[in-house]
Design a protein around this motif. Sequence first.
Motif, PDB file in Angstrom:
ATOM      1  N   ASP A 128      88.365  79.607  89.211  1.00 23.22           N
ATOM      2  CA  ASP A 128      88.530  80.845  88.819  1.00 23.22           C
ATOM      3  C   ASP A 128      89.991  80.790  87.912  1.00 23.22           C
ATOM      4  O   ASP A 128      90.235  81.681  87.000  1.00 23.22           O
ATOM      5  CB  ASP A 128      89.291  81.866  90.206  1.00 23.22           C
ATOM      6  N   LEU A 129      90.804  79.653  88.076  1.00 21.85           N
ATOM      7  CA  LEU A 129      91.813  79.658  87.176  1.00 21.85           C
ATOM      8  C   LEU A 129      91.641  79.018  85.989  1.00 21.85           C
ATOM      9  O   LEU A 129      92.280  79.355  84.754  1.00 21.85           O
ATOM     10  CB  LEU A 129      92.927  78.852  88.043  1.00 21.85           C
ATOM     11  N   ALA A 130      90.533  78.001  85.745  1.00 22.31           N
ATOM     12  CA  ALA A 130      90.259  77.381  84.555  1.00 22.31           C
ATOM     13  C   ALA A 130      89.292  78.014  83.565  1.00 22.31           C
ATOM     14  O   ALA A 130      89.189  78.071  82.341  1.00 22.31           O
ATOM     15  CB  ALA A 130      89.814  76.283  84.682  1.00 22.31           C
ATOM     16  N   LEU A 131      88.273  78.756  84.073  1.00 23.42           N
ATOM     17  CA  LEU A 131      87.119  78.917  83.182  1.00 23.42           C
ATOM     18  C   LEU A 131      87.614  80.106  82.272  1.00 23.42           C
ATOM     19  O   LEU A 131      86.993  80.117  80.999  1.00 23.42           O
ATOM     20  CB  LEU A 131      85.863  79.739  84.161  1.00 23.42           C
ATOM     21  N   GLN A 132      88.702  81.090  82.319  1.00 22.72           N
ATOM     22  CA  GLN A 132      88.795  81.933  81.581  1.00 22.72           C
ATOM     23  C   GLN A 132      89.654  81.473  80.313  1.00 22.72           C
ATOM     24  O   GLN A 132      89.835  82.018  79.226  1.00 22.72           O
ATOM     25  CB  GLN A 132      90.081  82.729  82.347  1.00 22.72           C
ATOM     26  N   HIS A 133      89.979  79.976  80.403  1.00 18.12           N
ATOM     27  CA  HIS A 133      90.669  79.180  79.387  1.00 18.12           C
ATOM     28  C   HIS A 133      89.746  78.564  78.503  1.00 18.12           C
ATOM     29  O   HIS A 133      90.292  78.038  77.454  1.00 18.12           O
ATOM     30  CB  HIS A 133      91.870  78.624  79.651  1.00 18.12           C
ATOM     31  N   LEU A 134      88.697  78.167  79.096  1.00 20.78           N
ATOM     32  CA  LEU A 134      87.803  77.344  78.229  1.00 20.78           C
ATOM     33  C   LEU A 134      87.045  78.104  77.164  1.00 20.78           C
ATOM     34  O   LEU A 134      86.546  79.240  77.259  1.00 20.78           O
ATOM     35  CB  LEU A 134      86.483  77.040  79.237  1.00 20.78           C
TER      36      LEU A 134
ATOM     37  N   VAL B 156      77.655  77.055  90.778  1.00 21.40           N
ATOM     38  CA  VAL B 156      76.799  77.236  89.522  1.00 21.40           C
ATOM     39  C   VAL B 156      76.743  78.400  88.908  1.00 21.40           C
ATOM     40  O   VAL B 156      76.636  78.729  87.686  1.00 21.40           O
ATOM     41  CB  VAL B 156      75.394  76.588  89.765  1.00 21.40           C
ATOM     42  N   GLU B 157      76.529  79.586  89.806  1.00 16.66           N
ATOM     43  CA  GLU B 157      76.675  80.767  89.466  1.00 16.66           C
ATOM     44  C   GLU B 157      77.915  81.115  88.605  1.00 16.66           C
ATOM     45  O   GLU B 157      77.915  81.843  87.693  1.00 16.66           O
ATOM     46  CB  GLU B 157      76.058  81.887  90.440  1.00 16.66           C
ATOM     47  N   ARG B 158      78.961  80.578  89.103  1.00 17.32           N
ATOM     48  CA  ARG B 158      80.429  81.058  88.627  1.00 17.32           C
ATOM     49  C   ARG B 158      80.387  80.512  86.955  1.00 17.32           C
ATOM     50  O   ARG B 158      81.047  80.985  86.221  1.00 17.32           O
ATOM     51  CB  ARG B 158      81.485  80.266  89.532  1.00 17.32           C
ATOM     52  N   LEU B 159      80.080  79.416  86.909  1.00 18.91           N
ATOM     53  CA  LEU B 159      79.744  78.619  85.610  1.00 18.91           C
ATOM     54  C   LEU B 159      79.047  79.498  84.593  1.00 18.91           C
ATOM     55  O   LEU B 159      79.238  79.500  83.598  1.00 18.91           O
ATOM     56  CB  LEU B 159      79.353  77.168  85.692  1.00 18.91           C
ATOM     57  N   ARG B 160      77.826  79.590  85.116  1.00 20.38           N
ATOM     58  CA  ARG B 160      76.891  80.517  84.284  1.00 20.38           C
ATOM     59  C   ARG B 160      77.349  81.750  83.872  1.00 20.38           C
ATOM     60  O   ARG B 160      77.010  82.288  82.858  1.00 20.38           O
ATOM     61  CB  ARG B 160      75.572  80.480  84.922  1.00 20.38           C
TER      62      ARG B 160
END
Length: 109
Positions: A61-67, A100-104
Amino acid sequence: SCQLVFVGDSITEALTGEYCYFNLSLLAERAAVLEVLPAHWRTLNLAGAGDQTQNTLQILDLALQHLRAPTAFFVMIGTNNFSVGWHSAPQVILGVRAVVERLRAAHPG
């Protein structure tokens, strides 16, 4: 940007060559990973000792928005849900699927 993102627990963390929580260096493990990665790939470690799927979801939740669109994710999570969290197999499966769903959802490509 990073081409490969490691997502998981201490087993995954060891592949990056360091245990951040314990300040240990695992150069042989890191060398083995680097042998199979393209030389120009940069990696990001989102894995830590003791992490369970619920911890990983919070980190994501913290990291994906920045990738910026990584090429690949390496995911190995759930071991600690059994050994530390005493979760049932169906609960662990739900947690792994949620990761996995969060990543996708964040990076569908």
